[in-house]
Design a protein around this motif. Structure first.
Motif, mmCIF file in Angstrom:
data_model
loop_
_atom_site.group_PDB
_atom_site.id
_atom_site.type_symbol
_atom_site.label_atom_id
_atom_site.label_comp_id
_atom_site.label_asym_id
_atom_site.label_seq_id
_atom_site.Cartn_x
_atom_site.Cartn_y
_atom_site.Cartn_z
ATOM 1 N N LYS A 77 34.370 41.189 30.712
ATOM 2 C CA LYS A 77 34.496 40.998 32.161
ATOM 3 C C LYS A 77 35.560 39.953 32.461
ATOM 4 N N GLY A 78 35.627 38.910 31.631
ATOM 5 C CA GLY A 78 36.659 37.893 31.809
ATOM 6 C C GLY A 78 38.054 38.477 31.677
ATOM 7 N N GLY A 79 38.202 39.443 30.760
ATOM 8 C CA GLY A 79 39.491 40.129 30.611
ATOM 9 C C GLY A 79 39.850 40.918 31.858
ATOM 10 N N LEU A 80 38.852 41.572 32.438
ATOM 11 C CA LEU A 80 39.083 42.288 33.685
ATOM 12 C C LEU A 80 39.457 41.297 34.786
ATOM 13 N N PHE A 81 38.724 40.187 34.873
ATOM 14 C CA PHE A 81 38.990 39.195 35.923
ATOM 15 C C PHE A 81 40.359 38.533 35.758
ATOM 16 N N HIS A 82 40.922 38.596 34.565
ATOM 17 C CA HIS A 82 42.284 38.098 34.370
ATOM 18 C C HIS A 82 43.270 38.948 35.176
ATOM 19 N N HIS A 83 42.984 40.232 35.279
ATOM 20 C CA HIS A 83 43.860 41.157 36.008
ATOM 21 C C HIS A 83 43.475 41.319 37.474
ATOM 22 N N PHE A 84 42.179 41.290 37.739
ATOM 23 C CA PHE A 84 41.661 41.503 39.089
ATOM 24 C C PHE A 84 40.561 40.483 39.351
ATOM 25 N N PRO A 85 40.705 39.643 40.363
ATOM 26 C CA PRO A 85 39.714 38.581 40.565
ATOM 27 C C PRO A 85 38.328 39.082 40.977
ATOM 28 N N ASN A 86 38.252 40.335 41.471
ATOM 29 C CA ASN A 86 36.968 40.886 41.894
ATOM 30 C C ASN A 86 37.090 42.405 42.022
ATOM 31 N N LYS A 87 35.985 43.056 42.308
ATOM 32 C CA LYS A 87 35.983 44.514 42.426
ATOM 33 C C LYS A 87 36.897 44.980 43.556
ATOM 34 N N LYS A 88 36.889 44.298 44.671
ATOM 35 C CA LYS A 88 37.732 44.696 45.793
ATOM 36 C C LYS A 88 39.202 44.692 45.396
ATOM 37 N N ALA A 89 39.625 43.663 44.686
ATOM 38 C CA ALA A 89 41.020 43.588 44.235
ATOM 39 C C ALA A 89 41.338 44.734 43.275
ATOM 40 N N MET A 90 40.364 45.110 42.442
ATOM 41 C CA MET A 90 40.557 46.219 41.518
ATOM 42 C C MET A 90 40.686 47.538 42.284
ATOM 43 N N VAL A 91 39.847 47.750 43.291
ATOM 44 C CA VAL A 91 39.914 48.969 44.092
ATOM 45 C C VAL A 91 41.227 49.016 44.866
ATOM 46 N N ASP A 92 41.646 47.886 45.422
ATOM 47 C CA ASP A 92 42.930 47.836 46.125
ATOM 48 C C ASP A 92 44.073 48.203 45.177
ATOM 49 N N ALA A 93 44.035 47.665 43.957
ATOM 50 C CA ALA A 93 45.069 47.963 42.964
ATOM 51 C C ALA A 93 45.023 49.433 42.564
ATOM 52 N N LEU A 94 43.825 49.990 42.478
ATOM 53 C CA LEU A 94 43.678 51.410 42.160
ATOM 54 C C LEU A 94 44.301 52.258 43.253
ATOM 55 N N PHE A 95 44.033 51.936 44.504
ATOM 56 C CA PHE A 95 44.600 52.675 45.633
ATOM 57 C C PHE A 95 46.122 52.555 45.612
ATOM 58 N N ASP A 96 46.629 51.363 45.371
ATOM 59 C CA ASP A 96 48.076 51.146 45.295
ATOM 60 C C ASP A 96 48.681 51.962 44.156
ATOM 61 N N ASP A 97 47.993 52.010 43.031
ATOM 62 C CA ASP A 97 48.459 52.785 41.888
ATOM 63 C C ASP A 97 48.505 54.277 42.219
ATOM 64 N N LEU A 98 47.499 54.776 42.890
ATOM 65 C CA LEU A 98 47.486 56.193 43.262
ATOM 66 C C LEU A 98 48.574 56.505 44.289
ATOM 67 N N LEU A 99 48.840 55.576 45.209
ATOM 68 C CA LEU A 99 49.953 55.762 46.144
ATOM 69 C C LEU A 99 51.280 55.819 45.393
ATOM 70 N N GLU A 100 51.412 54.977 44.388
ATOM 71 C CA GLU A 100 52.631 54.978 43.566
ATOM 72 C C GLU A 100 52.791 56.319 42.854
ATOM 73 N N GLN A 101 51.712 56.844 42.294
ATOM 74 C CA GLN A 101 51.767 58.147 41.634
ATOM 75 C C GLN A 101 52.139 59.249 42.623
ATOM 76 N N CYS A 102 51.558 59.190 43.806
ATOM 77 C CA CYS A 102 51.871 60.158 44.860
ATOM 78 C C CYS A 102 53.356 60.060 45.218
ATOM 79 N N GLY A 103 53.847 58.844 45.374
ATOM 80 C CA GLY A 103 55.262 58.635 45.702
ATOM 81 C C GLY A 103 56.181 59.163 44.620
ATOM 82 N N GLN A 104 55.815 58.992 43.366
ATOM 83 C CA GLN A 104 56.634 59.498 42.264
ATOM 84 C C GLN A 104 56.689 61.021 42.282
ATOM 85 N N ARG A 105 55.550 61.644 42.563
ATOM 86 C CA ARG A 105 55.518 63.116 42.629
ATOM 87 C C ARG A 105 56.354 63.608 43.807
#
Length: 187
Positions: free
Chosen positions: A47-75
């Motif tokens: 969990k500490g490793g995850l928190f190194h990248h994302f301080p909380n679940k909300k930040a992880m979900v936001d990053a996931l959404f941003d990542d999917l937008l990036e994939q959509c943009g690439q396509r």
């Protein structure tokens, strides 16, 4: 000495594994089923490793959404590169990508995040910013009222695809896609 201390640090690979596992869990269980503990375990980090990248679940979900937008943009960018007709290029690509992500081949994380976006202002703003930037970038080719109508119709179809009864709402997905794409060309 544990494996964590022996293995070489690869932060981008770890971040990618965390996002990929969060996306898989969102697809299988919805955003509510995505937990910090489960994502960390699936990615093989603490969990500490995850928190190194994302301080909380909300930040992880936001990053996931941003990542999917990036994939959509690439396509979309890939489809733009293949389209020699300037007028409506972005709108055609946008419609094609939305319809690729619908039906049997849908990117399930999109479904989970799309439904979350309805109630989550941060995700709404991320989507609005992404679309605003794209429309500004393609103003020369896609600033046309008919193209705006086509994009909004595609968005409405996308919402219908999120429904369990989408076959009744959109019985001919391929036909609708073709009609919307046809509306992006000048007559």
């Amino acid at each position: 000495m544990s494996n964590a201390h022996q293995r070489k640090k690869q932060p981008e690979q770890v971040r990618r594994a965390l996002l990929d596992n969060a996306a898989r869990m969102a697809a299988e269980h919805g955003i509510g089923g995505v937990t910090v503990q489960a994502v960390a375990e699936a990615a093989g980090v603490t969990k500490g490793g995850l928190f190194h990248h994302f301080p909380n679940k909300k930040a992880m979900v936001d990053a996931l959404f941003d990542d999917l937008l990036e994939q959509c943009g690439q396509r979309i960018d890939a489809l733009l590169a293949e389209d020699s007709v300037q007028h409506g290029r972005f709108t055609r690509a946008y419609v094609k990508v939305l319809f690729e992500e619908s039906g049997e081949n849908a990117l399930d994380p999109w479904k989970a995040l799309s439904m979350s976006m309805i109630a989550e202002p941060v995700l709404q703003q991320m989507w609005a910013d992404w679309m605003t930037e794209r429309l500004a970038r393609h103003r020369e080719t896609d600033n046309d009222p008919m193209l705006e109508i086509v994009r909004l119709a595609a968005d409405g179809a996308w919402l219908a695809f999120m429904s369990q009864t989408h076959e009744a709402l959109v019985p001919d997905v391929t036909g609708l896609r073709e009609r919307l794409v046809a509306l992006t060309t000048r007559t």
